[in-house]
Design an enzyme around this catalytic site. Structure first.
Site, mmCIF file in Angstrom:
data_model
loop_
_atom_site.group_PDB
_atom_site.id
_atom_site.type_symbol
_atom_site.label_atom_id
_atom_site.label_comp_id
_atom_site.label_asym_id
_atom_site.label_seq_id
_atom_site.Cartn_x
_atom_site.Cartn_y
_atom_site.Cartn_z
ATOM 1 N N ASN A 410 0.835 -1.199 0.000
ATOM 2 C CA ASN A 410 0.000 0.000 0.000
ATOM 3 C C ASN A 410 0.867 1.244 0.000
ATOM 4 O O ASN A 410 1.597 1.491 0.973
ATOM 5 C CB ASN A 410 -0.901 0.018 1.244
ATOM 6 C CG ASN A 410 -1.556 1.376 1.430
ATOM 7 O OD1 ASN A 410 -2.300 1.835 0.570
ATOM 8 N ND2 ASN A 410 -1.257 2.040 2.538
ATOM 9 N N GLU A 411 0.829 2.006 -1.083
ATOM 10 C CA GLU A 411 1.522 3.296 -1.163
ATOM 11 C C GLU A 411 2.971 3.185 -0.683
ATOM 12 O O GLU A 411 3.481 4.051 0.030
ATOM 13 C CB GLU A 411 0.773 4.351 -0.354
ATOM 14 C CG GLU A 411 -0.649 4.588 -0.854
ATOM 15 C CD GLU A 411 -1.419 5.581 -0.002
ATOM 16 O OE1 GLU A 411 -0.881 6.054 1.016
ATOM 17 O OE2 GLU A 411 -2.577 5.880 -0.349
ATOM 18 N N VAL A 412 3.638 2.083 -1.045
ATOM 19 C CA VAL A 412 5.021 1.900 -0.610
ATOM 20 C C VAL A 412 5.899 2.972 -1.244
ATOM 21 O O VAL A 412 5.643 3.436 -2.365
ATOM 22 C CB VAL A 412 5.529 0.494 -0.976
ATOM 23 C CG1 VAL A 412 4.735 -0.569 -0.223
ATOM 24 C CG2 VAL A 412 5.457 0.241 -2.472
#
Length: 447
Positions: A410-412
């Site tokens: 997630n949104e790394v």
């Protein structure tokens, strides 16, 4: 999700050698680090008695000075200890015992009679240990768990602290289905289905060269609708694949979340039952196309979903089946039919509810990879643990009919990178998932 008990009624009803026992009651708890608390001789008589699941952080005082920060709920972290004693008879020595944790936040160290079994840093992953070599027969045994969530902030949301999900004690014989060792895939051929069942067996201490492996498919009323039986050579095979035909099955969907059960039996050639394992599943098929979007069972379906964090607001993170059901009932009433597990593996019982109530699920495993978002988050452990955690995550959840998509992040922070090493990492994570489950697409939440 595996659900086993001593007596299974209905389809092929028989007494099972496998027992999966609720291990949540009568734990002792102490907030703070205590030397020698892992020892079976430690005096915990002054500790608080409680039942699991338990979140100690929600019991604390809100303060802007708590290092978790506002994003972490402004509640305290710290280190805590849990202890539990239980008795085993001499007759139990012929069995094997495994201790399973659905989730401990975080850095869980587990001791049995003073022996350290291991440490799992990731607070959202389910894990377990074979505790048989460390047990005492005909006497008391002590489980001790040290939970360390003292380094803050470690999250961008409220994480909770402690053994906040269920604990199970599993008793089996030496010949048994491996943990999460059944993998069921449904394939449609016109109006009929074939359930392809992969089975991983363990033969520790087996005194037989061949066993009978049988799978029976049961409908929701307990009627047998298909079976397959084979003889397996212990010395040659530990993984087998078998196919079961189910005529004109009732397909799983959000409007009709119909579930089947696959009962797996392992027997000696002369009919002695060695293990019995139950797997809930659903029969459905889906695809994505540029023209029709998402289709389930051949019918286009609009995905109306939400991102759902693992806490229950003012109740904290200790898993509560009634609170989870209430959340899903409210979302169902407002037209929601899909859940994204933001941003980590959920409690396995949440997926059970999604199977039963009719939600499709994007199952997400990580909020960050190597590049962190807070000072003490999972990025500190990613390099050492991501392969094990991702593997355990997919193996645990891949039989749920509700799960239709895997999310590896997630949104790394790596999403902004053109570094070849980061590109290799993306492919590696996706390949791990596809090796364990090639039936679902793999995605990531990117902003």
């Amino acid at each position: 999700m595996l659900v086993c008990c001593v007596l299974i009624s209905g389809c092929g009803g028989a007494v099972s050698p496998r027992e999966r026992m609720d291990f949540n009651d009568d734990w002792k708890f102490h907030l703070g680090d205590v030397p020698d608390a892992s020892s079976p001789d430690f005096d915990d008589s002054s500790w608080r008695l409680l039942d699991l699941p338990h979140d100690w952080a929600i019991e604390g005082d809100f303060s802007k000075d708590n290092p978790s920060g506002i994003g972490g709920g402004a509640l305290p972290g710290g280190t805590g200890w849990y202890r539990k004693t239980f008795f085993l008879t001499e007759e139990d020595s012929s069995s094997l015992f495994r201790l399973d944790f659905d989730g401990v936040y975080m850095n869980a160290e587990v001791f049995v009679n003073g022996e350290l079994l291991g440490k799992r840093p990731y607070g959202y992953i389910s894990f377990g240990y074979d505790i048989t070599p460390y047990l005492e027969w005909g006497g008391q045994n002590t489980i001790a768990v040290r939970v360390d969530n003292s380094l803050q902030p470690d999250s961008r949301w409220y994480s909770g602290c402690g053994i906040y999900r269920n604990v199970w004690l599993v008793k089996t014989g030496p010949v048994r289905v491996a943990p999460d060792g059944i993998y069921v895939v449904s394939r449609m051929v016109q109006d009929d289905a074939f359930l392809i069942v992969d089975t991983e067996l363990l033969f520790e201490g087996a005194d037989t060269e061949e066993v009978v492996l049988r799978h029976m498919v049961c409908d929701a009323s307990g009627n047998e609708v298909g079976r397959v039986t084979d003889v397996i050579r212990v010395s040659e095979e530990e993984m087998t694949e078998q196919a079961i035909e189910v005529k004109e099955p009732r397909l799983w969907s959000p409007d009709d979340p119909y579930l089947y059960t696959v009962l797996t039996e392992v027997e000696t050639l002369d009919g002695k039952l060695l293990d019995r394992y139950e797997t809930k599943t659903g029969i459905r098929y889906f695809d994505f196309s540029p023209e029709k979007g998402f289709s389930l069972n051949g019918i286009p379906l609009k995905i109306n979903g939400v991102c759902l964090h693992h806490d229950f607001g003012c109740l904290g993170t200790a898993f509560n089946i009634n609170a989870a059901r209430r959340q899903l009932e409210i979302m169902k009433e407002m037209g929601c039919n899909a859940i994204r597990t933001a941003h980590n593996p959920p409690a396995p019982q949440l997926l059970d509810l999604c199977d039963e109530m009719g939600f499709i699920v994007q199952d997400e495993v990580f909020d960050m990879w190597r590049k962190g978002k807070t000072a003490y988050d999972y990025s500190l452990y990613f390099d050492e643990w991501h392969e094990r955690d991702l593997t355990d995550f997919v193996r645990r959840d891949r039989n749920h009919p509700s799960v239709f998509m895997w999310s590896i992040g997630n949104e790394v922070q790596e999403q902004w990178s053109a570094d070849e090493a980061d590109m290799i990492l993306v492919r590696k994570l996706a390949d791990i998932v596809r090796r364990l489950d090639p039936t679902r697409p793999v995605t990531a939440g990117c902003n």
